[in-house]
Design an enzyme around this catalytic site. Structure first.
Site, PDB file in Angstrom:
ATOM      1  N   ASN A 145     -35.322  -7.118 -41.791  1.00 12.92           N
ATOM      2  CA  ASN A 145     -35.532  -5.688 -41.569  1.00 12.92           C
ATOM      3  C   ASN A 145     -35.240  -5.386 -40.091  1.00 12.92           C
ATOM      4  O   ASN A 145     -35.906  -5.930 -39.200  1.00 12.92           O
ATOM      5  CB  ASN A 145     -36.983  -5.328 -41.918  1.00 12.92           C
TER       6      ASN A 145
ATOM      7  N   GLU B  91     -41.461  -5.711 -54.917  1.00 10.73           N
ATOM      8  CA  GLU B  91     -41.703  -6.417 -53.662  1.00 10.73           C
ATOM      9  C   GLU B  91     -43.215  -6.443 -53.472  1.00 10.73           C
ATOM     10  O   GLU B  91     -43.855  -5.382 -53.364  1.00 10.73           O
ATOM     11  CB  GLU B  91     -41.041  -5.703 -52.477  1.00 10.73           C
TER      12      GLU B  91
ATOM     13  N   HIS C 221     -36.689  -2.174 -36.089  1.00  7.33           N
ATOM     14  CA  HIS C 221     -37.138  -2.193 -34.692  1.00  7.33           C
ATOM     15  C   HIS C 221     -35.981  -2.095 -33.698  1.00  7.33           C
ATOM     16  O   HIS C 221     -36.159  -1.635 -32.572  1.00  7.33           O
ATOM     17  CB  HIS C 221     -37.923  -3.476 -34.394  1.00  7.33           C
TER      18      HIS C 221
ATOM     19  N   HIS D 210     -44.050  -8.106 -45.621  1.00  3.76           N
ATOM     20  CA  HIS D 210     -44.915  -7.340 -44.732  1.00  3.76           C
ATOM     21  C   HIS D 210     -45.852  -8.275 -43.979  1.00  3.76           C
ATOM     22  O   HIS D 210     -46.639  -8.995 -44.576  1.00  3.76           O
ATOM     23  CB  HIS D 210     -45.744  -6.253 -45.442  1.00  3.76           C
TER      24      HIS D 210
ATOM     25  N   ARG E  77     -36.782   6.723 -42.895  1.00  2.00           N
ATOM     26  CA  ARG E  77     -38.022   7.506 -42.998  1.00  2.00           C
ATOM     27  C   ARG E  77     -37.722   8.997 -42.983  1.00  2.00           C
ATOM     28  O   ARG E  77     -36.719   9.427 -42.396  1.00  2.00           O
ATOM     29  CB  ARG E  77     -38.963   7.174 -41.834  1.00  2.00           C
TER      30      ARG E  77
ATOM     31  N   GLU F 154     -35.243   0.959 -47.766  1.00  2.00           N
ATOM     32  CA  GLU F 154     -36.586   1.387 -48.156  1.00  2.00           C
ATOM     33  C   GLU F 154     -36.669   2.896 -47.980  1.00  2.00           C
ATOM     34  O   GLU F 154     -36.182   3.430 -46.981  1.00  2.00           O
ATOM     35  CB  GLU F 154     -37.637   0.744 -47.254  1.00  2.00           C
TER      36      GLU F 154
ATOM     37  N   ARG G 130     -37.584   8.381 -37.556  1.00  5.00           N
ATOM     38  CA  ARG G 130     -38.064   7.916 -36.246  1.00  5.00           C
ATOM     39  C   ARG G 130     -37.298   6.694 -35.741  1.00  5.00           C
ATOM     40  O   ARG G 130     -37.288   6.419 -34.562  1.00  5.00           O
ATOM     41  CB  ARG G 130     -39.557   7.625 -36.299  1.00  5.00           C
TER      42      ARG G 130
ATOM     43  N   HIS H 103     -35.411   0.983 -43.252  1.00  7.33           N
ATOM     44  CA  HIS H 103     -36.277   2.010 -43.840  1.00  7.33           C
ATOM     45  C   HIS H 103     -35.822   3.362 -43.310  1.00  7.33           C
ATOM     46  O   HIS H 103     -35.935   3.632 -42.116  1.00  7.33           O
ATOM     47  CB  HIS H 103     -37.734   1.718 -43.442  1.00  7.33           C
TER      48      HIS H 103
ATOM     49  N   THR I 104     -45.516   0.876 -42.915  1.00  6.56           N
ATOM     50  CA  THR I 104     -45.965   1.053 -44.302  1.00  6.56           C
ATOM     51  C   THR I 104     -47.336   0.414 -44.463  1.00  6.56           C
ATOM     52  O   THR I 104     -47.522  -0.752 -44.129  1.00  6.56           O
ATOM     53  CB  THR I 104     -44.951   0.395 -45.269  1.00  6.56           C
TER      54      THR I 104
HETATM   55  N1  PXP Z   1     -41.427  -4.635 -46.760  1.00  5.31           N
HETATM   56  C1  PXP Z   1     -41.692  -3.323 -46.619  1.00  5.31           C
HETATM   57  C2  PXP Z   1     -41.770  -2.494 -47.856  1.00  5.31           C
HETATM   58  C3  PXP Z   1     -41.864  -2.742 -45.363  1.00  5.31           C
HETATM   59  O1  PXP Z   1     -42.118  -1.419 -45.263  1.00  5.31           O
HETATM   60  C4  PXP Z   1     -41.735  -3.557 -44.223  1.00  5.31           C
HETATM   61  C5  PXP Z   1     -41.871  -2.948 -42.858  1.00  5.31           C
HETATM   62  O2  PXP Z   1     -40.911  -1.974 -42.659  1.00  5.31           O
HETATM   63  C6  PXP Z   1     -41.452  -4.910 -44.399  1.00  5.31           C
HETATM   64  C7  PXP Z   1     -41.322  -5.433 -45.669  1.00  5.31           C
HETATM   65  C8  PXP Z   1     -41.295  -5.842 -43.232  1.00  5.31           C
HETATM   66  O3  PXP Z   1     -42.529  -5.997 -42.630  1.00  5.31           O
HETATM   67  P1  PXP Z   1     -42.626  -6.693 -41.197  1.00  5.31           P
HETATM   68  O4  PXP Z   1     -41.896  -5.820 -40.237  1.00  5.31           O
HETATM   69  O5  PXP Z   1     -44.080  -6.744 -40.942  1.00  5.31           O
HETATM   70  O6  PXP Z   1     -41.988  -8.038 -41.329  1.00  5.31           O
END
Ligand code: PXP
Length: 247
Positions: free
Chosen positions: A6, A150, A9, A191, A44, A69, A48, A42, A100
């Protein structure tokens, strides 16, 4: 087990200055070259971090698997129908949340989630639903025809980080994964996963893919800092000839 990185960031850093670096598209290419089997972003409602432009370009250049996402809203589904990522993960979204916060309550919102999932599947986009490791939620995902879930590993990750007993949340994840797999669902998870807590989750054989963002980007910011500083020091010691700006 596949890894999808992901890269939100990276876009967060760019948006901190509303400039053009670092580009999440470049980050995606590096992740793929390093062996990631998927890229997750993601999109959003408040934009952001990831922007529509990012998703459009990523769809063209990602050669592995692009997972977007998004909230289960008409606006988002329309965007997905246009851009056609390989996969959409439906997530809950709250404006003032930092990230999330939990799984989508598919039991409570089953009508809307089923409708949005159907529209995506009709557009030949794979659908995953982010849910807590709860058997009723998993059953509902199956009932509404979602091919993938997921599983939210957030509670396990929190317990691990806080030095609490992480066995019960881990057991819930394993049970949900087993049940989902038996129902014929493809099982993903993510997550809060880190370099420290990954082993317990990676040992769950039913999980096909992990979505990891924060920990990988955090590590990248530190292991890459040495090279970045050295490059700037070298440039300052040895300035290049300055050419006038274009008129
Ligand atoms: N899965 C989902 C549905 C998420 O919203 C996120 C964070 O955007 C992640 C996985 C990844 O989580 P992390 O950034 O904590 O690894």
């Amino acid at each position: 087990m596949r890894l999808a990185v992901n890269i939100d960031h990276i876009a967060t850093i760019r948006e901190a200055r509303k400039t053009d670096e670092p580009d999440p598209v470049a980050a995606a290419m590096i992740c793929e070259l390093a062996g990631a089997q998927g890229i997750t972003v993601h999109l959003r409602g408040d934009r952001r971090h990831i922007q529509d432009r990012d998703v459009e370009i990523l769809r063209k250049v990602v050669t592995t698997h692009l997972n977007v996402e998004m909230a289960a809203t008409t606006e988002m589904v329309r965007i997905a129908q246009t851009i056609k990522p390989h996969q959409v993960t439906l997530v809950p979204e709250r404006k003032d949340e930092v990230t999330t916060e939990g799984g989508l309550d598919v039991v409570l919102h089953s009508g809307n989630v089923e409708k949005m999932a159907r529209q995506l599947l009709d557009a030949r986009i794979d659908v995953s639903i982010f849910v807590d490791p709860d058997l009723e939620q998993v059953r509902h995902c199956h009932k509404i025809g979602a091919p993938k879930i997921e599983i939210n590993t957030g509670k396990f990750a929190d317990a691990w980080r806080d030095g609490a007993n992480w066995h019960p949340p881990l057991e819930k994840i394993a049970l949900a994964a087993r049940a989902a797999k038996k129902m014929g669902l493809a099982v993903l998870a993510g997550h809060g996963l880190t370099y420290r807590n990954i082993d317990a989750i990676a040992a769950i054989v039913e999980i096909e893919e992990l979505n990891i963002g924060h920990s990988i980007i955090s590590r990248a910011s530190l292991v890459g800092l040495d090279a970045a500083v050295r490059e700037m020091v070298a440039l300052m010691r040895n300035p290049r000839p300055v050419t006038p700006p274009p008129r």
